[in-house]
Enzyme design. Sequence first.
Site, PDB file in Angstrom:
ATOM      1  N   CYS A  80       3.297 -12.384  -0.514  1.00  0.00           N
ATOM      2  CA  CYS A  80       2.544 -13.617  -0.738  1.00  0.00           C
ATOM      3  C   CYS A  80       3.407 -14.710  -1.351  1.00  0.00           C
ATOM      4  O   CYS A  80       3.026 -15.878  -1.369  1.00  0.00           O
ATOM      5  CB  CYS A  80       1.355 -13.345  -1.645  1.00  0.00           C
ATOM      6  SG  CYS A  80       0.355 -11.991  -1.047  1.00  0.00           S
TER       7      CYS A  80
ATOM      8  N   GLU B 152      10.254   2.960   5.920  1.00  0.00           N
ATOM      9  CA  GLU B 152      10.040   1.509   6.004  1.00  0.00           C
ATOM     10  C   GLU B 152      11.013   0.944   7.031  1.00  0.00           C
ATOM     11  O   GLU B 152      12.212   1.118   6.911  1.00  0.00           O
ATOM     12  CB  GLU B 152      10.251   0.861   4.634  1.00  0.00           C
ATOM     13  CG  GLU B 152      10.368  -0.654   4.630  1.00  0.00           C
ATOM     14  CD  GLU B 152       9.179  -1.371   5.282  1.00  0.00           C
ATOM     15  OE1 GLU B 152       8.032  -0.948   5.070  1.00  0.00           O
ATOM     16  OE2 GLU B 152       9.433  -2.343   6.033  1.00  0.00           O
TER      17      GLU B 152
ATOM     18  N   ARG C  59      11.569   7.282  -9.577  1.00  0.00           N
ATOM     19  CA  ARG C  59      10.305   7.912  -9.203  1.00  0.00           C
ATOM     20  C   ARG C  59      10.498   9.134  -8.315  1.00  0.00           C
ATOM     21  O   ARG C  59       9.527   9.760  -7.899  1.00  0.00           O
ATOM     22  CB  ARG C  59       9.394   6.885  -8.503  1.00  0.00           C
ATOM     23  CG  ARG C  59       9.123   5.676  -9.388  1.00  0.00           C
ATOM     24  CD  ARG C  59       7.694   5.232  -9.380  1.00  0.00           C
ATOM     25  NE  ARG C  59       7.476   4.204 -10.381  1.00  0.00           N
ATOM     26  CZ  ARG C  59       6.802   3.075 -10.181  1.00  0.00           C
ATOM     27  NH1 ARG C  59       6.253   2.835  -9.003  1.00  0.00           N
ATOM     28  NH2 ARG C  59       6.633   2.205 -11.149  1.00  0.00           N
TER      29      ARG C  59
ATOM     30  N   ASN D  99      -2.699  -2.848  -2.572  1.00  0.00           N
ATOM     31  CA  ASN D  99      -2.241  -2.057  -3.709  1.00  0.00           C
ATOM     32  C   ASN D  99      -3.321  -1.116  -4.218  1.00  0.00           C
ATOM     33  O   ASN D  99      -3.049   0.036  -4.555  1.00  0.00           O
ATOM     34  CB  ASN D  99      -1.783  -2.987  -4.834  1.00  0.00           C
ATOM     35  CG  ASN D  99      -0.339  -3.418  -4.650  1.00  0.00           C
ATOM     36  OD1 ASN D  99       0.578  -2.684  -4.947  1.00  0.00           O
ATOM     37  ND2 ASN D  99      -0.150  -4.608  -4.106  1.00  0.00           N
TER      38      ASN D  99
ATOM     39  N   ASP E  75      -3.023  -3.299   4.780  1.00  0.00           N
ATOM     40  CA  ASP E  75      -3.368  -4.265   5.826  1.00  0.00           C
ATOM     41  C   ASP E  75      -3.689  -3.635   7.181  1.00  0.00           C
ATOM     42  O   ASP E  75      -4.149  -4.335   8.085  1.00  0.00           O
ATOM     43  CB  ASP E  75      -2.235  -5.276   6.014  1.00  0.00           C
ATOM     44  CG  ASP E  75      -2.120  -6.244   4.852  1.00  0.00           C
ATOM     45  OD1 ASP E  75      -2.924  -6.149   3.903  1.00  0.00           O
ATOM     46  OD2 ASP E  75      -1.213  -7.101   4.879  1.00  0.00           O
TER      47      ASP E  75
ATOM     48  N   TYR F 118     -15.835 -20.667 -24.403  1.00  0.00           N
ATOM     49  CA  TYR F 118     -15.880 -22.109 -24.616  1.00  0.00           C
ATOM     50  C   TYR F 118     -14.914 -22.504 -25.729  1.00  0.00           C
ATOM     51  O   TYR F 118     -14.894 -21.887 -26.797  1.00  0.00           O
ATOM     52  CB  TYR F 118     -17.300 -22.537 -24.976  1.00  0.00           C
ATOM     53  CG  TYR F 118     -17.328 -23.887 -25.622  1.00  0.00           C
ATOM     54  CD1 TYR F 118     -16.810 -24.985 -24.935  1.00  0.00           C
ATOM     55  CD2 TYR F 118     -17.820 -24.076 -26.908  1.00  0.00           C
ATOM     56  CE1 TYR F 118     -16.782 -26.238 -25.533  1.00  0.00           C
ATOM     57  CE2 TYR F 118     -17.805 -25.317 -27.500  1.00  0.00           C
ATOM     58  CZ  TYR F 118     -17.289 -26.397 -26.815  1.00  0.00           C
ATOM     59  OH  TYR F 118     -17.246 -27.622 -27.403  1.00  0.00           O
TER      60      TYR F 118
ATOM     61  N   ALA G 132       0.822  -1.208   0.000  1.00  0.00           N
ATOM     62  CA  ALA G 132       0.000   0.000   0.000  1.00  0.00           C
ATOM     63  C   ALA G 132       0.857   1.259   0.000  1.00  0.00           C
ATOM     64  O   ALA G 132       0.579   2.217  -0.727  1.00  0.00           O
ATOM     65  CB  ALA G 132      -0.926   0.002   1.222  1.00  0.00           C
TER      66      ALA G 132
ATOM     67  N   TRP H 220     -20.696 -26.586 -20.907  1.00  0.00           N
ATOM     68  CA  TRP H 220     -21.352 -26.015 -19.731  1.00  0.00           C
ATOM     69  C   TRP H 220     -20.286 -25.806 -18.666  1.00  0.00           C
ATOM     70  O   TRP H 220     -19.880 -26.731 -17.987  1.00  0.00           O
ATOM     71  CB  TRP H 220     -22.448 -26.938 -19.190  1.00  0.00           C
ATOM     72  CG  TRP H 220     -23.652 -27.009 -20.063  1.00  0.00           C
ATOM     73  CD1 TRP H 220     -23.995 -28.041 -20.879  1.00  0.00           C
ATOM     74  CD2 TRP H 220     -24.686 -26.024 -20.209  1.00  0.00           C
ATOM     75  NE1 TRP H 220     -25.177 -27.760 -21.518  1.00  0.00           N
ATOM     76  CE2 TRP H 220     -25.627 -26.526 -21.135  1.00  0.00           C
ATOM     77  CE3 TRP H 220     -24.910 -24.759 -19.659  1.00  0.00           C
ATOM     78  CZ2 TRP H 220     -26.773 -25.813 -21.515  1.00  0.00           C
ATOM     79  CZ3 TRP H 220     -26.037 -24.054 -20.043  1.00  0.00           C
ATOM     80  CH2 TRP H 220     -26.951 -24.576 -20.954  1.00  0.00           C
TER      81      TRP H 220
END
Lengths: 452, 452
Positions: free
Chosen positions: A45, A35, A72, A309, A287, A430, A14, A438
Site C-alpha cells: 500500500c 514467493e 523465525r 494479515n 487477496d 473530547y 497473508a 459534538w
Amino acid sequence: LNAPQLLVIGGVAAGMSAASRARRLDPELEITVLEKGPQVSYGACGLPYFVAGKIQASELIVHDAEFFREKRGLDVRTGMEAREIEMGRRRVRAVSVETGQEHLFHFDRLVIATGARVAWPAIPGLLQAPGTKPLPHVFPANTFADTTALDAYLRRSGARHAVVLGGGYIGLETADALHDRGLEVTVVQKTDRILRPFDDEITLRVEQALAARGIALRKGAAALAVTESEVISDAGRHPAQIVIVAAGLRPNVDLAEAAGVTLGPTGAIAVDDGMRTNIPSVFAAGDCAESTHLLTRRPVWIPLGTTANKQGRIAGENAAGPGGRARFAGVVGTMVTQLCGLECARTGLSEREAEDGSFRAVSVEIEQYTHAKYLGAGKLYVKLIGEPGSGRLLGAQMAGPSAGKRVDVIATALCARMTVEQLSQLDLSYHPAVAPVWEAVLVGAHELLKKM
Amino acid sequence: LNAPQLLVIGGVAAGMSAASRARRLDPELEITVLEKGPQVSYGACGLPYFVAGKIQASELIVHDAEFFREKRGLDVRTGMEAREIEMGRRRVRAVSVETGQEHLFHFDRLVIATGARVAWPAIPGLLQAPGTKPLPHVFPANTFADTTALDAYLRRSGARHAVVLGGGYIGLETADALHDRGLEVTVVQKTDRILRPFDDEITLRVEQALAARGIALRKGAAALAVTESEVISDAGRHPAQIVIVAAGLRPNVDLAEAAGVTLGPTGAIAVDDGMRTNIPSVFAAGDCAESTHLLTRRPVWIPLGTTANKQGRIAGENAAGPGGRARFAGVVGTMVTQLCGLECARTGLSEREAEDGSFRAVSVEIEQYTHAKYLGAGKLYVKLIGEPGSGRLLGAQMAGPSAGKRVDVIATALCARMTVEQLSQLDLSYHPAVAPVWEAVLVGAHELLKKM
C-alpha cells in the site's frame, strides 16, 4: 519420524503472517514459503510513495527473507514461482524465476496466499505480442517488482506524460504519485464513476481535488489503443510516454482452481471462518480469498493488506496443528485512500450498495470541525447511512482531515451491530485539541435519527 | 392562557443545550436562562489556550447571549445569580450581580445546570478574610470570568513565577499554559499521584514531559501557607507572584440540595436516565449531575463538557413536554488531556479503578507506530485492561500522537460491551498515511488475549 511440513504459497502479507503465526505456535513444524517476487513482507500500500519519489523502496520492506530465515526459522524461497499444486501427491511444483530450474515441495498442510493481480484489459498496444509481456513503457502498479521497474524507467526515459488506465484507488493513488514526481497525468476511466466503493458525494470531492492539482480525468472514456507516445480513447488522444494499467484487480486463483479448490461467487477462493478451503488441510488467506461481510452475511472479495494479515494469522494458527480453532470474524468493508491531500474513508455499505442489496436505506450528510476552530481545525464531511424501521446503522463515508481514523468508530459500531440511536449516545473523546464537543459522527447520528 | 414556563439555571454547556433543545421541540414554550457569569455557551475546556496567550477569549464563545435571544427566542439573563429555588411556590429567587437587585422567576419546569466549582483548600493566605474573596493574586481557573481576571492580572502585574495548587488535568493544563506564557511554574500536589483517572504508566510519561519542559512538580507536598510572593509547602518554599487553585472540582449543588433535590452517593445530583431529579418537573444536567457508568452500572460524577452537552440535550427534550422520552445512555469515562505536547486519553476503567471495584483485571502494554514509519509516524503507547474469565474489555489508557481519537474505538467497544476477542477482530481502517497494518488496539488485544 519427520516433522509435519507446512507449505505457504505467497510471501507478502497473508503468507508471511500465516508462516510466522504457525511458527510461533509450533517450533517443530517445517515451514517453507514460496514467493515468486524478489521480496517478501513488503507494504504494497506504500508503493505510491515510492513512485512519488518520497521514500526509498527499501523502506517498504518490513522484514527481508533473511530475517524470516534466521529469526523465525522459516525456509523462505524468493524468486520461486509455484506452477502447480499436485493435490493428490501433496506437493507443489515450482520453478526458479532466475534459473528456470524446477523444484518440488512436499506439504502436509498448505496455505494458498497467492494474492491478486492487475486485470489486463484487451487494448491493442499494451503487450509485446498477445499473451506475452507488456511493452517496455507499460506497467501494472501493484507489486514491488512492477513498481521498481516503473521507477527505473522513469529515471532513464525522461517520460513527461503518463496515462493511468483505471480510476479505482490504486489507479488514482498512482496518478497522484506520478504527478508528485513531476509528470503530466491523465486518468482514463471506462465508466462514468471513479472509486466505486464510495458514493457520489465523496467521488465529487475527489474529482475536485484532482482538478485542483492539475490531474486530468477522462470519465466514460474507453481506451482503444496504446502507442509509444499516446493513449487513444474514444474521448480523444492522450499523450503518454508511460502507461499504467490499473483497471481493476483479480484474485490469483488459477493454481488453486486447477487443483480442485472451490471458488466462491466472487471468483475468489471460498473459505470457512477458519480459512479452510474445501480440501482438507488446505487453507487460503489474503487477496486470493473471500471474506464474509458482517452486514450482508454474504461472501465478499475486498483485497486489502489489513484483512490479508488477519486472515493469514488465522490460517497460520489453524494450519499449525489439527486443533486450531481460530476464527476470522469477517469484514465490514472499511477502506481508506488519500488522494491529492484529501483523506477519504468508508465502512459498511455505501448508500448504493445498500440499495443494490436488500436494505432500505436513508442517509444524511453533515460537515463538522475536526476539533476546536480556534486551534485551526478543518472540516470533516460525513455521510451516514441507516436502515429505517430496524434503526440499524449501515455505513459511513467520510472525506477530509482525520477521515481515516474517524471512520473506525463507525467500523466498530458496525461490528457490534449498533443502531443509529446507540451510535448517537457514544461516550467519545473530547478536548479542544482533538474533537469538538459534538463529534461529527454524533451530529450525523442525531440527524439520521430524524429520518429513521 | 399562558404558555408553560421552562426555567434553566446555568447557561454554559448543559444549560444552553437544554434550552436550545426545548425550544426546537416546542416553539411556544417560554424559556428563561439564568447565568451568573458574563458569558453563556463558552468552551471552558479551551480556557488554557487563552491563558497561554494563543487565542483571544472571544474565540471561546460559541454563541453570545444576543444570538440565543434573537435566533432561538430564549430569554437569556447573564449576570443573574440564582440564590434560592422556592420549590413549593415554583419560583427561583435571583440577584443581579451588577445592581444587587432581586428578581423572581416562575417555573413550571426547571432544569438545574449549575455546573461545578473549584474546591477551595483551607490554606492560610488564599482569601482576603475567611469566607470572603481570594486575594488579588489568587485565581481559580475554571470559568470564563476567573480566567479573564487572571489574564488581566498577568498583563499588569509582571508576575514571573506561578504556583498551581493541584495536579489534576485542569491544574496541569493551566500550568502548561502559564509556562507557554513565559512564567516559571511549580505544581504543588498534595498526594503522590497526579492525574488520578490515569494509571501510573501514563502519569510517569506526563511527569517526564513536564520535567522536559521545565515545569517543576512537587508531589506529596501539602501547601501550608500562601504569601504575596511565595507558597510554602512541607516540601519547601516556592516563589509565586500568582497562585492558581485547582485542587479538585465539586458539583454546585447547594441551591438544589437546599430545595430538597436528592443528591447521589457521589455528592452530585441524583438523576434517572431522563435526567429527572426526585422532584416532578425538575431536571438536572451537566457538571452538577451524576451519570451511570456503563461498566459498573453505578452512579459516577465525571464533569466534562461533552457529557454536559449530551445530558442538557436530554433534559431539554424531556422538559419540553410531559411526553419526553429521551434517555441518556450513560458514560464509560472517556477523557483526553494534552500536556506539554503529550496527548493522553483514557476510557472505561483504569486498572486501579477495576481493582478497586469488583473486577478481576489484567493488563498489557504495547507501543505501536500510529501509521507508516517511512512517513514519519510516531509511536503510540497503549495499555489495555480486561477481565479474565468473562473475557470482557474493561478499559484503555493511551499516550502519544493521536491518542485522543484513537481511544474512541475502545470507547465504542465498551459501549457495546465487547470482549477482548471481539476487539481483536475489528475491521479498522488501514492506509500508510493513517494506520499501520496492525493497529495499536488490535496488537494490544491480541497480547491481552494471551492473559485472559
